[in-house]
Design a protein around this motif. Structure first.
Motif, short mmCIF file in Angstrom:
data_model
loop_
_atom_site.label_atom_id
_atom_site.label_comp_id
_atom_site.label_asym_id
_atom_site.label_seq_id
_atom_site.Cartn_x
_atom_site.Cartn_y
_atom_site.Cartn_z
N ALA A 122 -6.82 -11.68 -14.58
CA ALA A 122 -8.21 -11.39 -14.93
C ALA A 122 -8.93 -10.67 -13.79
CB ALA A 122 -8.93 -12.68 -15.29
N TYR A 123 -8.67 -11.09 -12.55
CA TYR A 123 -9.29 -10.44 -11.40
C TYR A 123 -8.85 -8.98 -11.30
CZ TYR A 123 -10.53 -9.49 -6.53
OH TYR A 123 -11.05 -8.93 -5.38
N PHE A 124 -7.57 -8.74 -11.50
CA PHE A 124 -7.06 -7.36 -11.44
C PHE A 124 -7.70 -6.50 -12.53
CE2 PHE A 124 -3.99 -4.22 -13.01
CZ PHE A 124 -3.83 -3.44 -11.88
N LEU A 125 -7.77 -7.03 -13.75
CA LEU A 125 -8.34 -6.25 -14.85
C LEU A 125 -9.84 -6.00 -14.65
CD1 LEU A 125 -6.63 -7.90 -17.96
CD2 LEU A 125 -6.12 -5.68 -16.95
N ALA A 126 -10.55 -6.98 -14.12
CA ALA A 126 -12.01 -6.87 -14.02
C ALA A 126 -12.47 -6.04 -12.84
CB ALA A 126 -12.62 -8.27 -13.95
N PHE A 127 -11.76 -6.10 -11.69
CA PHE A 127 -12.28 -5.49 -10.48
C PHE A 127 -11.42 -4.36 -9.92
CE2 PHE A 127 -13.97 -9.85 -10.46
CZ PHE A 127 -15.32 -9.56 -10.41
N HIS A 128 -10.19 -4.22 -10.37
CA HIS A 128 -9.33 -3.18 -9.82
C HIS A 128 -9.00 -2.09 -10.84
CE1 HIS A 128 -8.44 -4.97 -5.88
NE2 HIS A 128 -8.55 -6.12 -6.50
N VAL A 129 -9.26 -2.33 -12.10
CA VAL A 129 -9.06 -1.30 -13.13
C VAL A 129 -10.43 -0.72 -13.46
CG1 VAL A 129 -8.22 -0.83 -15.44
CG2 VAL A 129 -7.06 -2.53 -14.02
N ARG A 130 -10.65 0.51 -13.08
CA ARG A 130 -11.97 1.12 -13.23
C ARG A 130 -12.20 1.67 -14.63
NH1 ARG A 130 -14.54 -1.15 -9.12
NH2 ARG A 130 -13.41 -0.89 -7.14
N SER A 131 -11.17 2.18 -15.25
CA SER A 131 -11.31 2.79 -16.57
C SER A 131 -11.35 1.72 -17.65
CB SER A 131 -10.15 3.77 -16.83
OG SER A 131 -10.17 4.22 -18.16
N SER A 132 -12.36 1.78 -18.51
CA SER A 132 -12.46 0.82 -19.61
C SER A 132 -11.32 1.01 -20.60
CB SER A 132 -13.80 0.97 -20.33
OG SER A 132 -13.96 2.29 -20.84
N THR A 133 -10.84 2.24 -20.75
CA THR A 133 -9.71 2.49 -21.65
C THR A 133 -8.44 1.82 -21.15
OG1 THR A 133 -10.67 4.62 -22.29
CG2 THR A 133 -8.34 4.27 -22.78
N VAL A 134 -8.20 1.97 -19.84
CA VAL A 134 -7.02 1.33 -19.25
C VAL A 134 -7.16 -0.19 -19.31
CG1 VAL A 134 -5.63 1.09 -17.17
CG2 VAL A 134 -6.61 3.32 -17.77
N GLN A 135 -8.38 -0.70 -19.09
CA GLN A 135 -8.62 -2.13 -19.21
C GLN A 135 -8.24 -2.63 -20.60
OE1 GLN A 135 -12.70 -3.00 -18.28
NE2 GLN A 135 -12.23 -3.64 -16.19
N THR A 136 -8.68 -1.90 -21.62
CA THR A 136 -8.39 -2.30 -23.00
C THR A 136 -6.89 -2.27 -23.27
OG1 THR A 136 -10.53 -1.41 -23.69
CG2 THR A 136 -8.88 -1.81 -25.42
N LEU A 137 -6.22 -1.21 -22.80
CA LEU A 137 -4.78 -1.10 -23.03
C LEU A 137 -4.01 -2.24 -22.35
CD1 LEU A 137 -4.24 2.76 -22.66
CD2 LEU A 137 -4.20 1.41 -24.77
N LEU A 138 -4.38 -2.53 -21.10
CA LEU A 138 -3.70 -3.60 -20.40
C LEU A 138 -4.00 -4.97 -21.03
CD1 LEU A 138 -4.19 -2.48 -16.68
CD2 LEU A 138 -2.13 -2.32 -18.07
N PHE A 139 -5.22 -5.13 -21.51
CA PHE A 139 -5.58 -6.40 -22.15
C PHE A 139 -4.80 -6.58 -23.45
CE2 PHE A 139 -8.27 -9.30 -24.57
CZ PHE A 139 -8.55 -10.26 -23.61
N VAL A 140 -4.67 -5.50 -24.21
CA VAL A 140 -3.87 -5.57 -25.45
C VAL A 140 -2.41 -5.84 -25.12
CG1 VAL A 140 -3.06 -4.23 -27.43
CG2 VAL A 140 -5.46 -4.14 -26.76
N LEU A 141 -1.94 -5.27 -24.01
CA LEU A 141 -0.57 -5.51 -23.59
C LEU A 141 -0.32 -7.00 -23.33
CD1 LEU A 141 2.15 -4.16 -22.81
CD2 LEU A 141 1.28 -4.01 -20.46
N CYS A 142 -1.32 -7.69 -22.79
CA CYS A 142 -1.18 -9.12 -22.54
C CYS A 142 -1.08 -9.91 -23.85
CB CYS A 142 -2.36 -9.64 -21.73
SG CYS A 142 -2.45 -9.01 -20.03
N THR A 143 -1.62 -9.37 -24.93
CA THR A 143 -1.61 -10.09 -26.20
C THR A 143 -0.36 -9.83 -27.03
OG1 THR A 143 -2.76 -8.31 -27.42
CG2 THR A 143 -4.13 -9.93 -26.26
N ILE A 144 0.51 -8.92 -26.58
CA ILE A 144 1.70 -8.58 -27.37
C ILE A 144 2.56 -9.80 -27.71
CG2 ILE A 144 3.91 -7.36 -27.25
CD1 ILE A 144 2.49 -5.00 -26.06
#
Length: 318
Positions: A122-144
């Motif tokens: 969560a820390y990596f997604l919230a503070f180190h991923v700047r692009s909202s699109t990349v955030q969404t893609l990585l978050f969806v990847l966690c739900t696979i």
């Protein structure tokens, strides 16, 4: 001083009625707060029918008696007495205490591991991923992993961790082990591994949601004040993420404490848990005894949830 006829007619006219008709409840003579209760009625009925009534039935059945063929309505404490029979000996734990300790052990281990993994992701997604699109893609990847059933995800570990599985073959091929490692499968390790695989997402989501609500200017202010990265993490991010941590902890602990399928599959039916005992008792039609175990487990879990909610007022923070 004389007055005109128009002025006299206005003065003599009755006062106009107010155009403010109020709420619909007020027009019908109903209490002002009645509309709020009416709106809450559907969800209250759902909560009553699908939560409170089943719990009341379980509590009621836990005091019934039974034999090999039927349930005997009444009131008896024999079910609770049989559960704790032999537990007065402090030198040797009874079966019930050992089973509850085993279940609690899994809950605490899985909670600690999922908290570490969930907070890091969560820390990596919230503070180190700047692009909202990349955030969404990585978050969806966690739900696979959630796109398949829990049973399939558990079974997928068997060919990896078995005696002739990929992990043992790789270790032996590299010369790290001379024989297969038996503890990789059907052991406490495999149970904890499956739990972490299944339920880490329940920790990531609420923590990520809390972190996304943190004002980034607070982090900049901490950095401008000379705080190091670890100081900012511990003194700013962690306190402001407590709500997500507590919610994720409640999710993980409650699910693990009541799970019996994962422990049965990954433990090779050799590891006891409270959920497994309840499942076995219901299969033998010992419903009052299973209900008594369920009530005790519910009390234990509610005490754990109460302790967690003392750390932060979730209703105030949400």
């Amino acid at each position: 001083m004389s007055t005109s006829p128009l002025t006299s007619s206005i003065a003599a006219a009755p006062p106009a009625r107010s155009t403010d008709t109020g709420t619909g409840a007020g027009r019908r003579g109903l209490p002002q707060g009645f509309s709020a209760w009416w709106q809450a009625l559907p969800m209250s009925l759902v909560f009553l029918l699908f939560f409170l009534v089943p719990l009341a039935l379980i509590l009621m059945v836990s005091f019934w008696n039974y034999n090999e063929y039927e349930l005997l309505p009444g009131f008896t404490l024999d079910n609770y007495a049989s559960i704790f029979r032999g537990c007065s000996n402090t030198a040797d734990w009874c079966v019930t205490l050992r089973t509850y300790w085993s279940t609690l052990k899994f809950g605490l281990l899985v909670w600690a591991i999922t908290l570490a993994l969930g907070f890091t992701v969560a820390y990596f997604l919230a503070f180190h991923v700047r692009s909202s699109t990349v955030q969404t893609l990585l978050f969806v990847l966690c739900t696979i992993p959630f796109w398949t059933s829990n049973v399939i995800r558990m079974i997928s570990w068997v060919p990896l961790l078995g005696r002739n599985g990929l992990v043992n073959q790789t270790l032996q091929g590299l010369g790290l082990t001379s024989a297969p490692l038996d503890w990789l499968l059907f052991s406490d390790f495999s149970v904890v591994l499956a739990f972490v695989h299944l339920y880490t997402m329940f920790m990531i989501v609420p923590i990520f949601n809390s972190m996304m609500r943190i004002d980034r200017s607070l982090i900049e202010a901490a950095s401008d004040s000379g705080a190091s990265g670890w100081q900012t993490l511990w003194n700013v991010i962690v306190p402001l993420s407590k709500t997500g941590i507590i919610i994720g902890s409640i999710f993980v602990i409650t699910i693990v404490m009541g799970d019996f399928v994962t422990i049965g599959v990954m433990g090779g039916q050799q590891i006891a848990s409270v959920g497994k005992i309840i499942q076995v008792q219901t299969s033998y039609l010992q419903f009052p005894l299973a209900a008594a175990n369920a009530v005790i487990l519910l009390v234990v879990v509610m005490m754990m949830i109460w302790a967690l909610t003392r750390l932060v007022d979730i209703r105030k923070e949400l």
